[in-house]
Design a protein around this motif. Structure first.
Motif, PDB file in Angstrom:
ATOM      1  N   ARG A  51     -16.645 -44.728  20.456  1.00  0.00           N
ATOM      2  CA  ARG A  51     -16.755 -45.448  21.728  1.00  0.00           C
ATOM      3  C   ARG A  51     -16.723 -46.958  21.485  1.00  0.00           C
ATOM      4  NH1 ARG A  51     -20.218 -43.445  26.774  1.00  0.00           N
ATOM      5  NH2 ARG A  51     -19.516 -45.019  28.226  1.00  0.00           N
ATOM      6  N   VAL A  52     -17.356 -47.414  20.416  1.00  0.00           N
ATOM      7  CA  VAL A  52     -17.295 -48.833  20.061  1.00  0.00           C
ATOM      8  C   VAL A  52     -15.854 -49.222  19.740  1.00  0.00           C
ATOM      9  CG1 VAL A  52     -18.045 -50.568  18.375  1.00  0.00           C
ATOM     10  CG2 VAL A  52     -19.702 -48.932  19.289  1.00  0.00           C
ATOM     11  N   ALA A  53     -15.151 -48.366  19.020  1.00  0.00           N
ATOM     12  CA  ALA A  53     -13.752 -48.647  18.686  1.00  0.00           C
ATOM     13  C   ALA A  53     -12.908 -48.791  19.952  1.00  0.00           C
ATOM     14  CB  ALA A  53     -13.194 -47.555  17.780  1.00  0.00           C
ATOM     15  N   LEU A  54     -13.191 -47.994  20.965  1.00  0.00           N
ATOM     16  CA  LEU A  54     -12.427 -48.063  22.212  1.00  0.00           C
ATOM     17  C   LEU A  54     -12.550 -49.419  22.894  1.00  0.00           C
ATOM     18  CD1 LEU A  54     -13.016 -44.607  23.910  1.00  0.00           C
ATOM     19  CD2 LEU A  54     -10.896 -45.490  22.969  1.00  0.00           C
ATOM     20  N   GLU A  55     -13.635 -50.118  22.631  1.00  0.00           N
ATOM     21  CA  GLU A  55     -13.817 -51.430  23.261  1.00  0.00           C
ATOM     22  C   GLU A  55     -12.741 -52.421  22.834  1.00  0.00           C
ATOM     23  OE1 GLU A  55     -17.807 -52.617  22.387  1.00  0.00           O
ATOM     24  OE2 GLU A  55     -18.666 -50.984  23.552  1.00  0.00           O
ATOM     25  N   SER A  56     -12.057 -52.156  21.730  1.00  0.00           N
ATOM     26  CA  SER A  56     -11.009 -53.057  21.242  1.00  0.00           C
ATOM     27  C   SER A  56      -9.620 -52.669  21.728  1.00  0.00           C
ATOM     28  CB  SER A  56     -11.017 -53.076  19.704  1.00  0.00           C
ATOM     29  OG  SER A  56     -12.231 -53.606  19.250  1.00  0.00           O
ATOM     30  N   VAL A  57      -9.513 -51.574  22.444  1.00  0.00           N
ATOM     31  CA  VAL A  57      -8.221 -51.122  22.954  1.00  0.00           C
ATOM     32  C   VAL A  57      -7.846 -51.931  24.195  1.00  0.00           C
ATOM     33  CG1 VAL A  57      -6.977 -49.188  23.997  1.00  0.00           C
ATOM     34  CG2 VAL A  57      -8.522 -48.790  22.071  1.00  0.00           C
ATOM     35  N   ILE A  58      -6.640 -52.431  24.194  1.00  0.00           N
ATOM     36  CA  ILE A  58      -6.094 -53.078  25.388  1.00  0.00           C
ATOM     37  C   ILE A  58      -4.889 -52.251  25.810  1.00  0.00           C
ATOM     38  CG2 ILE A  58      -5.058 -55.151  26.370  1.00  0.00           C
ATOM     39  CD1 ILE A  58      -6.526 -56.731  24.177  1.00  0.00           C
ATOM     40  N   PRO A  59      -5.079 -51.392  26.815  1.00  0.00           N
ATOM     41  CA  PRO A  59      -3.958 -50.547  27.217  1.00  0.00           C
ATOM     42  C   PRO A  59      -2.839 -51.365  27.850  1.00  0.00           C
ATOM     43  CG  PRO A  59      -5.897 -50.072  28.560  1.00  0.00           C
ATOM     44  CD  PRO A  59      -6.269 -51.142  27.595  1.00  0.00           C
ATOM     45  N   HIS A  60      -1.650 -50.870  27.694  1.00  0.00           N
ATOM     46  CA  HIS A  60      -0.478 -51.508  28.282  1.00  0.00           C
ATOM     47  C   HIS A  60      -0.659 -51.563  29.794  1.00  0.00           C
ATOM     48  CE1 HIS A  60       3.715 -52.078  29.515  1.00  0.00           C
ATOM     49  NE2 HIS A  60       3.866 -52.624  28.323  1.00  0.00           N
ATOM     50  N   GLU A  61      -0.176 -52.629  30.396  1.00  0.00           N
ATOM     51  CA  GLU A  61      -0.343 -52.787  31.840  1.00  0.00           C
ATOM     52  C   GLU A  61       0.323 -51.669  32.638  1.00  0.00           C
ATOM     53  OE1 GLU A  61       3.321 -55.885  32.595  1.00  0.00           O
ATOM     54  OE2 GLU A  61       1.356 -56.674  32.092  1.00  0.00           O
ATOM     55  N   LYS A  62       1.265 -50.973  32.027  1.00  0.00           N
ATOM     56  CA  LYS A  62       1.940 -49.874  32.720  1.00  0.00           C
ATOM     57  C   LYS A  62       1.413 -48.506  32.284  1.00  0.00           C
ATOM     58  CE  LYS A  62       6.105 -52.502  33.547  1.00  0.00           C
ATOM     59  NZ  LYS A  62       7.541 -52.615  33.363  1.00  0.00           N
ATOM     60  N   SER A  63       0.218 -48.488  31.690  1.00  0.00           N
ATOM     61  CA  SER A  63      -0.375 -47.203  31.287  1.00  0.00           C
ATOM     62  C   SER A  63      -0.542 -46.306  32.495  1.00  0.00           C
ATOM     63  CB  SER A  63      -1.745 -47.427  30.645  1.00  0.00           C
ATOM     64  OG  SER A  63      -1.633 -48.104  29.432  1.00  0.00           O
ATOM     65  N   VAL A  64      -0.397 -45.023  32.265  1.00  0.00           N
ATOM     66  CA  VAL A  64      -0.555 -44.074  33.357  1.00  0.00           C
ATOM     67  C   VAL A  64      -1.998 -44.112  33.849  1.00  0.00           C
ATOM     68  CG1 VAL A  64       1.331 -42.584  32.624  1.00  0.00           C
ATOM     69  CG2 VAL A  64      -0.957 -42.169  31.751  1.00  0.00           C
ATOM     70  N   PRO A  65      -2.211 -43.794  35.124  1.00  0.00           N
ATOM     71  CA  PRO A  65      -3.552 -43.885  35.694  1.00  0.00           C
ATOM     72  C   PRO A  65      -4.622 -43.113  34.910  1.00  0.00           C
ATOM     73  CG  PRO A  65      -1.950 -43.612  37.439  1.00  0.00           C
ATOM     74  CD  PRO A  65      -1.211 -43.462  36.141  1.00  0.00           C
ATOM     75  N   ARG A  66      -4.281 -41.960  34.381  1.00  0.00           N
ATOM     76  CA  ARG A  66      -5.298 -41.170  33.678  1.00  0.00           C
ATOM     77  C   ARG A  66      -5.837 -41.923  32.459  1.00  0.00           C
ATOM     78  NH1 ARG A  66      -5.272 -35.750  30.496  1.00  0.00           N
ATOM     79  NH2 ARG A  66      -7.509 -35.409  30.447  1.00  0.00           N
ATOM     80  N   ILE A  67      -4.986 -42.658  31.775  1.00  0.00           N
ATOM     81  CA  ILE A  67      -5.445 -43.436  30.622  1.00  0.00           C
ATOM     82  C   ILE A  67      -6.341 -44.573  31.082  1.00  0.00           C
ATOM     83  CG2 ILE A  67      -4.689 -45.002  28.778  1.00  0.00           C
ATOM     84  CD1 ILE A  67      -2.302 -43.072  28.363  1.00  0.00           C
ATOM     85  N   ARG A  68      -5.990 -45.218  32.177  1.00  0.00           N
ATOM     86  CA  ARG A  68      -6.815 -46.312  32.693  1.00  0.00           C
ATOM     87  C   ARG A  68      -8.179 -45.789  33.159  1.00  0.00           C
ATOM     88  NH1 ARG A  68      -4.157 -50.663  32.245  1.00  0.00           N
ATOM     89  NH2 ARG A  68      -5.361 -52.010  33.590  1.00  0.00           N
ATOM     90  N   VAL A  69      -8.214 -44.607  33.761  1.00  0.00           N
ATOM     91  CA  VAL A  69      -9.487 -44.001  34.168  1.00  0.00           C
ATOM     92  C   VAL A  69     -10.325 -43.681  32.939  1.00  0.00           C
ATOM     93  CG1 VAL A  69     -10.519 -41.925  35.195  1.00  0.00           C
ATOM     94  CG2 VAL A  69      -8.659 -43.120  36.367  1.00  0.00           C
ATOM     95  N   PHE A  70      -9.688 -43.143  31.908  1.00  0.00           N
ATOM     96  CA  PHE A  70     -10.383 -42.848  30.653  1.00  0.00           C
ATOM     97  C   PHE A  70     -11.007 -44.120  30.073  1.00  0.00           C
ATOM     98  CE2 PHE A  70     -10.126 -42.870  26.004  1.00  0.00           C
ATOM     99  CZ  PHE A  70     -10.934 -41.787  25.685  1.00  0.00           C
ATOM    100  N   MET A  71     -10.239 -45.194  30.039  1.00  0.00           N
ATOM    101  CA  MET A  71     -10.738 -46.455  29.498  1.00  0.00           C
ATOM    102  C   MET A  71     -11.882 -46.997  30.341  1.00  0.00           C
ATOM    103  SD  MET A  71      -9.285 -47.014  26.666  1.00  0.00           S
ATOM    104  CE  MET A  71      -9.901 -48.683  26.455  1.00  0.00           C
ATOM    105  N   ALA A  72     -11.772 -46.896  31.640  1.00  0.00           N
ATOM    106  CA  ALA A  72     -12.847 -47.372  32.514  1.00  0.00           C
ATOM    107  C   ALA A  72     -14.132 -46.595  32.271  1.00  0.00           C
ATOM    108  CB  ALA A  72     -12.420 -47.257  33.975  1.00  0.00           C
ATOM    109  N   LYS A  73     -13.994 -45.334  32.019  1.00  0.00           N
ATOM    110  CA  LYS A  73     -15.170 -44.482  31.819  1.00  0.00           C
ATOM    111  C   LYS A  73     -15.828 -44.712  30.465  1.00  0.00           C
ATOM    112  CE  LYS A  73     -16.501 -39.626  32.080  1.00  0.00           C
ATOM    113  NZ  LYS A  73     -16.011 -38.261  32.347  1.00  0.00           N
ATOM    114  N   TYR A  74     -15.030 -44.864  29.410  1.00  0.00           N
ATOM    115  CA  TYR A  74     -15.592 -44.875  28.076  1.00  0.00           C
ATOM    116  C   TYR A  74     -15.609 -46.224  27.370  1.00  0.00           C
ATOM    117  CZ  TYR A  74     -15.778 -39.898  28.480  1.00  0.00           C
ATOM    118  OH  TYR A  74     -16.080 -38.640  28.921  1.00  0.00           O
TER     119      TYR A  74
END
Length: 83
Positions: A51-74
């Motif tokens: 989960r700490v590692a995920l804090e460094s992920v910057i998803p692409h601006e065109k990421s599919v909604p499910r990935i953006r929801v995942f990032m928002a949650k975790y």
């Protein structure tokens, strides 16, 4: 995500997140990323370092909604990635 559990500190976790995890979620495309998202979500629940590692992920601006929801949650729920 044994790599996150074996990481030696936050710098290595940041490298993991900004490197291979970000590549998976942002650059591999939904045909590859979406099938592993459920496994990644289960791993995040078991691994606080991941989960700490995920804090460094910057998803692409065109990421599919499910990935953006995942990032928002975790990841973004900690305040990371929202700037």
């Amino acid at each position: 995500m044994d790599l996150a559990d074996a990481a030696d500190g936050e710098a290595e976790l940041a490298y993991l997140g900004a490197g291979p995890v970000e590549d998976l979620l942002s650059h591999c495309g939904p045909d590859f990323a979406l099938p592993v998202l459920d496994d990644l979500e289960a791993a995040v629940r078991r691994s606080p370092p991941l989960r700490v590692a995920l804090e460094s992920v910057i998803p692409h601006e065109k990421s599919v909604p499910r990935i953006r929801v995942f990032m928002a949650k975790y990841a973004w729920s900690t305040g990371a990635g929202t700037a």
